[in-house]
Every structure is written in structure tokens, then in C-alpha cells.
Design a protein around this motif. Structure first.
Motif, short mmCIF file in Angstrom:
data_model
loop_
_atom_site.label_atom_id
_atom_site.label_comp_id
_atom_site.label_asym_id
_atom_site.label_seq_id
_atom_site.Cartn_x
_atom_site.Cartn_y
_atom_site.Cartn_z
N THR A 266 6.95 -16.17 -2.98
CA THR A 266 7.06 -15.18 -1.91
C THR A 266 7.01 -13.78 -2.48
O THR A 266 7.73 -13.45 -3.42
N ASN A 267 6.14 -12.97 -1.89
CA ASN A 267 6.06 -11.55 -2.25
C ASN A 267 7.00 -10.79 -1.33
O ASN A 267 6.72 -10.61 -0.14
N ARG A 268 8.11 -10.33 -1.85
CA ARG A 268 9.14 -9.67 -1.04
C ARG A 268 8.64 -8.37 -0.43
O ARG A 268 9.16 -7.90 0.58
N ASN B 81 -3.29 -15.88 4.15
CA ASN B 81 -1.87 -15.55 4.06
C ASN B 81 -1.34 -15.70 2.63
O ASN B 81 -0.48 -14.93 2.20
N ILE B 82 -1.85 -16.70 1.92
CA ILE B 82 -1.42 -16.89 0.53
C ILE B 82 -1.79 -15.67 -0.30
O ILE B 82 -0.97 -15.12 -1.05
N PHE B 83 -3.04 -15.21 -0.16
CA PHE B 83 -3.50 -14.06 -0.94
C PHE B 83 -2.83 -12.76 -0.49
O PHE B 83 -2.58 -11.87 -1.31
N LYS B 84 -2.54 -12.65 0.79
CA LYS B 84 -2.01 -11.40 1.32
C LYS B 84 -0.51 -11.27 1.13
O LYS B 84 0.01 -10.19 0.84
N HIS B 85 0.22 -12.37 1.28
CA HIS B 85 1.69 -12.31 1.30
C HIS B 85 2.34 -13.02 0.12
O HIS B 85 3.55 -12.96 -0.03
#
Length: 309
Positions: free
Chosen positions: A250-252, A217-221
Motif C-alpha cells: 500500500t502506498n500511503r 489501481n496497482i500502478f497508481k496506488h
């Protein structure tokens, strides 16, 4: 009186006459004194003493039996209502049990179907990755090694997918390092993530795919290319509990729905194995997304107690 009389199996045979006699004696005594008092205090009647003859005794007995009879019918009515409600509750509980069993059967069938599909699909996938690896090994060894890293990660995830038993965290840690290596190759070493864990963590046990899912999730989002704000994934043992914490920008543009689905899956699996002994919290704090998990390590789920007749 009636609940006391019928509280045992056959004790009513002596309770009923005894308590009935006591009740009548109490009623007769109170009635006698009330009648005497009324005769003395009534001015417009000539005072007469009450004679305790058969007529007076049978009259009092008739009235006592009259009230006791109505009380008995009322008691039977209450017992009927109680039994009827108990029967309705039992029927409802039986229906809920049947419904739960049916739902479990459907879930089992779905799991079997998914397992059969999972046995077929990975076989084709790994054969394809092996072919690509052999094809590009000589021309691009770095890309070939990346493909093998990906294959090893996927093989581990598929192997653990249908297993809820605990595994050594060293296995999870190894897969997280592979993920980091994979993304380092993708971004030419410009990935910034601090993966920290204590010396006692690798030898502890937890259900699989929890830490791997959080890392994914860290790498994806999340944003992992900011050197000033590196992502953090930390594992530590505290009082026989493993604390997992993660923090990343956070990647919006990322799909939040997909993120929640992965975390909901972790929550369900933790609840199945650990119940209320494990907690999962997550949410946005300023520009960061944070996850915190606390679960017992080296935990063995106790089988349900057998009911004895």
C-alpha cells in the motif's frame, strides 16, 4: 360466515341462504338448550317448559338477525379498510414506478451527453498523441513507442466505455501487458509485478475494463518498485467462474478516495450484468492491499420475462 359467502362471484346467491339458515339453526338450538338449563337451575323461579311457539321462534330469529347484522357491518368495514389500503399501496407503487422511470430517463440523458463528449474529446487527444509521436520518433524512438502504447490503451478503454457486453479476456490481458510495458519504460525496467493467468483464461469472456482497472489501481496506488515484495495479479478459472486476485504494497501517499471510486465502479458494473452471481471484496491486510473478484465466465444476461395478460 361472510368471507365464505362472498368468496365467489355469484355463489353468494345460494351460499347466503344456506349458511344463514345453518347459522340460525345452530344459534336457535344453542339458545333453546341454554334457556332450558337456566329455567331448571334457577330456584327462585317456578319451572316452566319452553314452548316452541311463534313468539319464541321469532324472538330468537330477531336476536340472530340483530347479531348477524352487526357482524355484516363489521365485515363490510374490514373490507373497506382492506380495499382502501390496497388502493393506497397501488398508488404508492405507481408513484415509485413513475419515479424510477424518471430516474432512468435522466440517467439515459446523462449517458447520451457523456457519450457525445467522449466522441469529441478522444478525437483531439489521439490527434495530439499522433503529432507528438511523429515529432519525437526520430529523436527518441523509445518515448515515441511509449506514447503509442498509451494511445492504444486509451483507445481500447474509450471503445469499451459504453459497452457492457462480454469480451474475450485475451483483449484485457493484452491491455494489461501494455500497461506493464508502459510502466517498465517509465521506471527503466525496475517495475516488479507478477501477472499470472491459466491457459484457459484468454478464451473466456467477461465484461470489459475489470482487469484493466485493477491493474491501473496497482500502478497508481500501490508500490511496484520493491523487488522483495512484487505486486501480484492472478486470473484463474474455477467451476465456470473467473477468480481475479490482486495483492500489492500500500502506498500511503496515494488518494484512497480515487481508489474506492474505481472499485465502486467495478462493483456497479458487475451487479448490473451478473447480479448476485458476482462478488467483489477488497481491503487492507497488514501492509498489503488485496482485491478478490469472482464472476461467471461466458455469461449471457437473460432478458426480462414478458408479462402475459
Amino acid at each position: 360466515m361472510y368471507p365464505i359467502v362472498f368468496s365467489g362471484n355469484f355463489s353468494w346467491t345460494w351460499k347466503a341462504p344456506l349458511l344463514g339458515t345453518l347459522a340460525f339453526g345452530l344459534y336457535f338450538t344453542i339458545s333453546y338448550f341454554i334457556d332450558n338449563y337456566l329455567l331448571k337451575e334457577t330456584n327462585w323461579l317456578i319451572h316452566h317448559e319452553i314452548h316452541l311457539g311463534k313468539q319464541y321462534v321469532f324472538s330468537a330469529l330477531y336476536r340472530a338477525l340483530y347479531y348477524m347484522g352487526f357482524a355484516g357491518f363489521y365485515f363490510l368495514f374490514l373490507e373497506y379498510v382492506k380495499v382502501n389500503e390496497a388502493k393506497k399501496q397501488a398508488d404508492h407503487d405507481h408513484y415509485q414506478i413513475q419515479l424510477s422511470e424518471r430516474e432512468l430517463e435522466l440517467q439515459l440523458e446523462n449517458a447520451k451527453n457523456a457519450y457525445l463528449k467522449a466522441q469529441i474529446n478522444p478525437h483531439l487527444l489521439f490527434n495530439t498523441l499522433s503529432f507528438i509521436y511523429q515529432d519525437i520518433y526520430h529523436s527518441s524512438p523509445k518515448s515515441a513507442d511509449t506514447i503509442m502504447e498509451l494511445a492504444d490503451i486509451m483507445r481500447y478503454c474509450i471503445h469499451c466505455e459504453f459497452e457492457e457486453q462480454t469480451i474475450l479476456l485475451s483483449e484485457e490481458i493484452k491491455q494489461v501487458h501494455r500497461l506493464i510495458s508502459l510502466h517498465q519504460s517509465r521506471y527503466e525496467g525496475m517495475v516488479y509485478i507478477n501477472f499470472e493467468y491459466g491457459a484457459d483464461v484468454p478464451e473466456s469472456k467477461l465484461i470489459p475494463l475489470v482487469i484493466v482497472t485493477i491493474a491501473e489501481n496497482i500502478f497508481k496506488h500501490g508500490i511496484i518498485l520493491d523487488k522483495e515484495n512484487p505486486a501480484i495479479l492472478k486470473l484463474e478459472i474455477e467451476a465456470q467462474h473467473l477468480r481475479i486476485t490482486s495483492r500489492n504494497l500500500t502506498n500511503r501517499k496515494s488518494a484512497v478516495k480515487s481508489l474506492n471510486k474505481g472499485l465502486e465502479n467495478i462493483a456497479q458494473r458487475l451487479n448490473i450484468i451478473y447480479g448476485d452471481q458476482a462478488t467483489l471484496t477488497y481491503g487492507s491486510v497488514d501492509k498489503y492491499f488485496e482485491i478478490s473478484i469472482i464472476a461467471p465466465v461466458n455469461y449471457i444476461k437473460q432478458p426480462p420475462k414478458q408479462l402475459t395478460s
